[in-house]
Design a protein around this motif. Structure first.
Motif, PDB file in Angstrom:
ATOM      1  N   GLN A 161      22.615  24.337 -36.115  1.00  0.00           N
ATOM      2  CA  GLN A 161      23.024  24.901 -34.829  1.00  0.00           C
ATOM      3  C   GLN A 161      22.567  24.038 -33.648  1.00  0.00           C
ATOM      4  O   GLN A 161      22.554  24.503 -32.519  1.00  0.00           O
ATOM      5  CB  GLN A 161      22.451  26.323 -34.681  1.00  0.00           C
ATOM      6  N   SER A 162      22.194  22.797 -33.906  1.00  0.00           N
ATOM      7  CA  SER A 162      21.660  21.917 -32.869  1.00  0.00           C
ATOM      8  C   SER A 162      22.716  20.990 -32.302  1.00  0.00           C
ATOM      9  O   SER A 162      23.681  20.635 -32.978  1.00  0.00           O
ATOM     10  CB  SER A 162      20.546  21.039 -33.446  1.00  0.00           C
ATOM     11  N   TYR A 163      22.483  20.599 -31.065  1.00  0.00           N
ATOM     12  CA  TYR A 163      23.226  19.488 -30.494  1.00  0.00           C
ATOM     13  C   TYR A 163      22.590  18.220 -31.019  1.00  0.00           C
ATOM     14  O   TYR A 163      21.401  18.173 -31.308  1.00  0.00           O
ATOM     15  CB  TYR A 163      23.151  19.496 -28.966  1.00  0.00           C
ATOM     16  N   ARG A 164      23.372  17.166 -31.121  1.00  0.00           N
ATOM     17  CA  ARG A 164      22.887  15.880 -31.599  1.00  0.00           C
ATOM     18  C   ARG A 164      23.421  14.783 -30.697  1.00  0.00           C
ATOM     19  O   ARG A 164      24.439  14.945 -30.050  1.00  0.00           O
ATOM     20  CB  ARG A 164      23.355  15.607 -33.029  1.00  0.00           C
ATOM     21  N   GLY A 165      22.726  13.673 -30.703  1.00  0.00           N
ATOM     22  CA  GLY A 165      23.176  12.517 -29.951  1.00  0.00           C
ATOM     23  C   GLY A 165      22.453  11.288 -30.435  1.00  0.00           C
ATOM     24  O   GLY A 165      21.684  11.343 -31.393  1.00  0.00           O
ATOM     25  N   GLN A 166      22.700  10.173 -29.765  1.00  0.00           N
ATOM     26  CA  GLN A 166      22.044   8.935 -30.165  1.00  0.00           C
ATOM     27  C   GLN A 166      21.412   8.261 -28.964  1.00  0.00           C
ATOM     28  O   GLN A 166      21.958   8.284 -27.852  1.00  0.00           O
ATOM     29  CB  GLN A 166      23.031   7.981 -30.828  1.00  0.00           C
ATOM     30  N   ILE A 167      20.253   7.684 -29.205  1.00  0.00           N
ATOM     31  CA  ILE A 167      19.548   6.880 -28.217  1.00  0.00           C
ATOM     32  C   ILE A 167      19.718   5.431 -28.658  1.00  0.00           C
ATOM     33  O   ILE A 167      19.321   5.071 -29.769  1.00  0.00           O
ATOM     34  CB  ILE A 167      18.042   7.253 -28.163  1.00  0.00           C
ATOM     35  N   PRO A 168      20.331   4.596 -27.820  1.00  0.00           N
ATOM     36  CA  PRO A 168      20.532   3.202 -28.221  1.00  0.00           C
ATOM     37  C   PRO A 168      19.234   2.394 -28.197  1.00  0.00           C
ATOM     38  O   PRO A 168      18.309   2.707 -27.438  1.00  0.00           O
ATOM     39  CB  PRO A 168      21.525   2.659 -27.200  1.00  0.00           C
ATOM     40  N   LYS A 169      19.193   1.369 -29.024  1.00  0.00           N
ATOM     41  CA  LYS A 169      18.053   0.455 -29.052  1.00  0.00           C
ATOM     42  C   LYS A 169      17.785  -0.054 -27.640  1.00  0.00           C
ATOM     43  O   LYS A 169      18.706  -0.398 -26.912  1.00  0.00           O
ATOM     44  CB  LYS A 169      18.357  -0.719 -29.984  1.00  0.00           C
ATOM     45  N   GLY A 170      16.515  -0.048 -27.226  1.00  0.00           N
ATOM     46  CA  GLY A 170      16.113  -0.533 -25.915  1.00  0.00           C
ATOM     47  C   GLY A 170      16.005   0.542 -24.851  1.00  0.00           C
ATOM     48  O   GLY A 170      15.426   0.303 -23.794  1.00  0.00           O
ATOM     49  N   GLU A 171      16.532   1.737 -25.101  1.00  0.00           N
ATOM     50  CA  GLU A 171      16.452   2.814 -24.109  1.00  0.00           C
ATOM     51  C   GLU A 171      15.035   3.379 -24.060  1.00  0.00           C
ATOM     52  O   GLU A 171      14.347   3.449 -25.063  1.00  0.00           O
ATOM     53  CB  GLU A 171      17.448   3.924 -24.428  1.00  0.00           C
ATOM     54  N   THR A 172      14.626   3.822 -22.864  1.00  0.00           N
ATOM     55  CA  THR A 172      13.283   4.374 -22.662  1.00  0.00           C
ATOM     56  C   THR A 172      13.316   5.889 -22.703  1.00  0.00           C
ATOM     57  O   THR A 172      14.218   6.518 -22.155  1.00  0.00           O
ATOM     58  CB  THR A 172      12.724   3.912 -21.310  1.00  0.00           C
ATOM     59  N   VAL A 173      12.321   6.477 -23.372  1.00  0.00           N
ATOM     60  CA  VAL A 173      12.075   7.915 -23.371  1.00  0.00           C
ATOM     61  C   VAL A 173      10.616   8.114 -22.996  1.00  0.00           C
ATOM     62  O   VAL A 173       9.832   7.173 -23.012  1.00  0.00           O
ATOM     63  CB  VAL A 173      12.378   8.575 -24.741  1.00  0.00           C
ATOM     64  N   TRP A 174      10.237   9.344 -22.672  1.00  0.00           N
ATOM     65  CA  TRP A 174       8.859   9.633 -22.271  1.00  0.00           C
ATOM     66  C   TRP A 174       8.266  10.692 -23.186  1.00  0.00           C
ATOM     67  O   TRP A 174       8.810  11.786 -23.331  1.00  0.00           O
ATOM     68  CB  TRP A 174       8.820  10.111 -20.819  1.00  0.00           C
ATOM     69  N   PHE A 175       7.133  10.355 -23.788  1.00  0.00           N
ATOM     70  CA  PHE A 175       6.397  11.276 -24.647  1.00  0.00           C
ATOM     71  C   PHE A 175       5.425  12.093 -23.810  1.00  0.00           C
ATOM     72  O   PHE A 175       5.062  11.706 -22.699  1.00  0.00           O
ATOM     73  CB  PHE A 175       5.609  10.500 -25.716  1.00  0.00           C
ATOM     74  N   GLN A 176       4.956  13.198 -24.376  1.00  0.00           N
ATOM     75  CA  GLN A 176       3.987  14.057 -23.693  1.00  0.00           C
ATOM     76  C   GLN A 176       2.640  13.373 -23.578  1.00  0.00           C
ATOM     77  O   GLN A 176       2.364  12.392 -24.268  1.00  0.00           O
ATOM     78  CB  GLN A 176       3.825  15.376 -24.459  1.00  0.00           C
ATOM     79  N   ASP A 177       1.783  13.938 -22.705  1.00  0.00           N
ATOM     80  CA  ASP A 177       0.443  13.392 -22.491  1.00  0.00           C
ATOM     81  C   ASP A 177      -0.354  13.287 -23.776  1.00  0.00           C
ATOM     82  O   ASP A 177      -1.125  12.356 -23.957  1.00  0.00           O
ATOM     83  CB  ASP A 177      -0.337  14.247 -21.486  1.00  0.00           C
ATOM     84  N   GLU A 178      -0.201  14.258 -24.653  1.00  0.00           N
ATOM     85  CA  GLU A 178      -0.925  14.221 -25.922  1.00  0.00           C
ATOM     86  C   GLU A 178      -0.257  13.191 -26.811  1.00  0.00           C
ATOM     87  O   GLU A 178       0.898  13.337 -27.194  1.00  0.00           O
ATOM     88  CB  GLU A 178      -0.892  15.589 -26.599  1.00  0.00           C
ATOM     89  N   LEU A 179      -0.982  12.121 -27.111  1.00  0.00           N
ATOM     90  CA  LEU A 179      -0.410  11.058 -27.922  1.00  0.00           C
ATOM     91  C   LEU A 179      -0.120  11.560 -29.326  1.00  0.00           C
ATOM     92  O   LEU A 179      -0.858  12.369 -29.872  1.00  0.00           O
ATOM     93  CB  LEU A 179      -1.348   9.852 -27.944  1.00  0.00           C
ATOM     94  N   PHE A 180       0.935  11.051 -29.922  1.00  0.00           N
ATOM     95  CA  PHE A 180       1.397  11.595 -31.191  1.00  0.00           C
ATOM     96  C   PHE A 180       0.815  10.929 -32.417  1.00  0.00           C
ATOM     97  O   PHE A 180       0.972  11.414 -33.514  1.00  0.00           O
ATOM     98  CB  PHE A 180       2.937  11.557 -31.262  1.00  0.00           C
ATOM     99  N   GLY A 181       0.135   9.788 -32.304  1.00  0.00           N
ATOM    100  CA  GLY A 181      -0.447   9.125 -33.467  1.00  0.00           C
ATOM    101  C   GLY A 181       0.605   8.861 -34.512  1.00  0.00           C
ATOM    102  O   GLY A 181       1.687   8.407 -34.221  1.00  0.00           O
ATOM    103  N   SER A 182       0.319   9.180 -35.770  1.00  0.00           N
ATOM    104  CA  SER A 182       1.318   8.986 -36.817  1.00  0.00           C
ATOM    105  C   SER A 182       2.361  10.085 -36.772  1.00  0.00           C
ATOM    106  O   SER A 182       3.468   9.919 -37.257  1.00  0.00           O
ATOM    107  CB  SER A 182       0.654   8.921 -38.191  1.00  0.00           C
ATOM    108  N   GLY A 183       1.995  11.218 -36.201  1.00  0.00           N
ATOM    109  CA  GLY A 183       2.923  12.278 -35.828  1.00  0.00           C
ATOM    110  C   GLY A 183       3.772  12.897 -36.920  1.00  0.00           C
ATOM    111  O   GLY A 183       3.823  12.431 -38.032  1.00  0.00           O
ATOM    112  N   PRO A 184       4.459  13.957 -36.544  1.00  0.00           N
ATOM    113  CA  PRO A 184       5.365  14.657 -37.452  1.00  0.00           C
ATOM    114  C   PRO A 184       6.698  13.920 -37.545  1.00  0.00           C
ATOM    115  O   PRO A 184       6.903  12.900 -36.896  1.00  0.00           O
ATOM    116  CB  PRO A 184       5.540  16.017 -36.772  1.00  0.00           C
ATOM    117  N   ALA A 185       7.609  14.441 -38.328  1.00  0.00           N
ATOM    118  CA  ALA A 185       8.928  13.833 -38.467  1.00  0.00           C
ATOM    119  C   ALA A 185       9.697  13.897 -37.156  1.00  0.00           C
ATOM    120  O   ALA A 185      10.480  13.009 -36.852  1.00  0.00           O
ATOM    121  CB  ALA A 185       9.700  14.524 -39.579  1.00  0.00           C
ATOM    122  N   TRP A 186       9.497  14.935 -36.356  1.00  0.00           N
ATOM    123  CA  TRP A 186      10.189  15.088 -35.071  1.00  0.00           C
ATOM    124  C   TRP A 186       9.174  15.257 -33.961  1.00  0.00           C
ATOM    125  O   TRP A 186       8.177  15.957 -34.128  1.00  0.00           O
ATOM    126  CB  TRP A 186      11.110  16.312 -35.092  1.00  0.00           C
TER     127      TRP A 186
END
Length: 87
Positions: free
Chosen positions: A35-60
């Protein structure tokens, strides 16, 4: 083109820019991918993570896109951008 999911969550705290190292998919709700929307982020595009660093992190990991949309991505498809790279 599918509409992006705009979350009602506050977008403050998404202050750590990272750049996509490959084309990668985003999803609006990994808990219910059918039931989710989906899309693609092209190589080189910038995103911003939350203040809490994710380390090795979860799958999402939730991130903010340039248009302030909150989506979930695979954090292993991104590398941090150093401050000197932002200018």
């Amino acid at each position: 083109m599918q509409p992006k999911c705009h979350s009602s969550m506050a977008i403050s705290g998404f202050n750590h820019p990272s750049r996509a190292i490959q084309n990668t998919d985003w999803i609006s709700d990994p808990a219910d991918p059918t039931q989710s929307y989906r899309g693609q982020i092209p190589k080189g595009e910038t995103v911003w993570f939350q203040d809490e660093l994710f380390g090795s992190g979860p799958a999402w990991q939730q991130v903010r896109l340039a248009d302030h949309t909150l989506v979930f991505i695979n954090p292993h498809h991104f590398e941090p951008i150093r401050q000197e790279q932002l200018t």
